[in-house]
Scaffold this motif. Structure first.
Motif, short mmCIF file in Angstrom:
data_model
loop_
_atom_site.label_atom_id
_atom_site.label_comp_id
_atom_site.label_asym_id
_atom_site.label_seq_id
_atom_site.Cartn_x
_atom_site.Cartn_y
_atom_site.Cartn_z
N SER A 67 56.40 45.58 -29.94
CA SER A 67 56.80 45.10 -28.61
C SER A 67 55.72 44.28 -27.91
O SER A 67 56.04 43.35 -27.16
N ILE A 68 54.45 44.55 -28.15
CA ILE A 68 53.40 43.79 -27.47
C ILE A 68 52.95 42.57 -28.28
O ILE A 68 52.83 41.47 -27.75
N CYS A 69 52.75 42.73 -29.58
CA CYS A 69 52.30 41.59 -30.41
C CYS A 69 53.34 40.48 -30.42
O CYS A 69 53.00 39.30 -30.38
N HIS A 70 54.60 40.86 -30.48
CA HIS A 70 55.67 39.86 -30.47
C HIS A 70 55.61 39.01 -29.21
O HIS A 70 55.74 37.80 -29.25
N ARG A 71 55.38 39.64 -28.07
CA ARG A 71 55.32 38.91 -26.81
C ARG A 71 54.05 38.08 -26.66
O ARG A 71 54.06 37.00 -26.08
N LYS A 72 52.92 38.60 -27.18
CA LYS A 72 51.65 37.89 -27.05
C LYS A 72 51.53 36.74 -28.04
O LYS A 72 50.82 35.78 -27.78
N GLY A 73 52.17 36.86 -29.18
CA GLY A 73 52.06 35.82 -30.20
C GLY A 73 50.72 35.82 -30.90
O GLY A 73 50.31 34.80 -31.44
N SER A 74 50.05 36.95 -30.92
CA SER A 74 48.74 37.04 -31.57
C SER A 74 48.86 36.92 -33.08
O SER A 74 49.85 37.32 -33.68
N LEU A 75 47.85 36.36 -33.69
CA LEU A 75 47.69 36.34 -35.14
C LEU A 75 46.40 37.09 -35.41
O LEU A 75 45.32 36.63 -35.05
N LEU A 76 46.50 38.28 -36.00
CA LEU A 76 45.38 39.22 -36.04
C LEU A 76 44.61 39.21 -37.34
O LEU A 76 45.17 39.08 -38.42
N PRO B 175 46.64 32.54 -45.31
CA PRO B 175 48.03 33.01 -45.37
C PRO B 175 48.30 34.00 -44.24
O PRO B 175 47.40 34.70 -43.79
N VAL B 176 49.54 34.03 -43.80
CA VAL B 176 49.95 34.95 -42.75
C VAL B 176 50.90 35.98 -43.36
O VAL B 176 51.87 35.63 -44.02
N HIS B 177 50.56 37.24 -43.14
CA HIS B 177 51.39 38.35 -43.58
C HIS B 177 52.09 38.94 -42.36
O HIS B 177 51.55 38.90 -41.26
N THR B 178 53.26 39.47 -42.57
CA THR B 178 53.98 40.09 -41.46
C THR B 178 53.92 41.61 -41.58
O THR B 178 53.82 42.15 -42.68
N PHE B 179 53.94 42.26 -40.43
CA PHE B 179 53.92 43.71 -40.37
C PHE B 179 55.05 44.15 -39.44
O PHE B 179 55.17 43.63 -38.32
N ASP B 180 55.85 45.09 -39.89
CA ASP B 180 56.98 45.57 -39.11
C ASP B 180 56.51 46.66 -38.15
O ASP B 180 56.74 47.84 -38.37
N GLY B 181 55.85 46.25 -37.07
CA GLY B 181 55.35 47.19 -36.08
C GLY B 181 56.46 47.88 -35.30
O GLY B 181 56.25 48.95 -34.75
N ARG B 182 57.61 47.28 -35.25
CA ARG B 182 58.74 47.91 -34.56
C ARG B 182 59.18 49.20 -35.23
O ARG B 182 59.72 50.08 -34.59
N ALA B 183 58.91 49.29 -36.53
CA ALA B 183 59.34 50.46 -37.30
C ALA B 183 58.35 51.62 -37.20
O ALA B 183 58.65 52.72 -37.66
N VAL B 184 57.21 51.37 -36.61
CA VAL B 184 56.17 52.42 -36.54
C VAL B 184 56.41 53.32 -35.36
O VAL B 184 56.75 52.94 -34.28
#
Length: 115
Positions: free
Chosen positions: A29-38, A106-115
């Protein structure tokens, strides 16, 4: 390699040491809104160049990650927490590094919504 980074206004400035091998795009919910690339590094690889008092902190959910941001410009340059083994970590927002080519990793995705 040593990188320089900051928020937009420069109120939070830092250096970080390491090799950027990838970025992580999280859909929580927060990373999606911030648009961060970590990019995750040991916390001791991050050195503040401005006083810690310049930062504001936001926590939510289990309150274990300290999302650091600038109270002046609102930019989120990094967060702090611990990894599953209990090691202090920093999550650097690659978008806040100076002269860094985001297309170089490369950019990898993480399903933080599922955590």
């Amino acid at each position: 390699m040593r990188y320089q980074g900051s928020c937009h206004c420069g109120g939070i400035a830092f250096e970080v040491e390491g090799e950027v091998d990838s970025g992580l795009a999280c859909n929580c919910s927060i990373c999606h809104r911030k648009g961060s690339l970590l990019w995750f590094v040991p916390r001791n690889a991050l050195t503040l160049k401005t006083p810690a008092e310049n930062m504001s902190t936001y926590t939510f959910n289990q309150h274990v990650v300290k999302h650091r941001f600038c109270p002046t410009c609102g930019i989120h340059p990094f967060g702090e927490g611990v990894d599953p083994q209990g090691n202090a970590m920093a999550a650097i927002n690659l978008r806040c590094l100076q002269d860094f080519d985001l297309d170089s990793v490369p950019v990898h995705t993480f399903d933080g919504r599922a955590v």
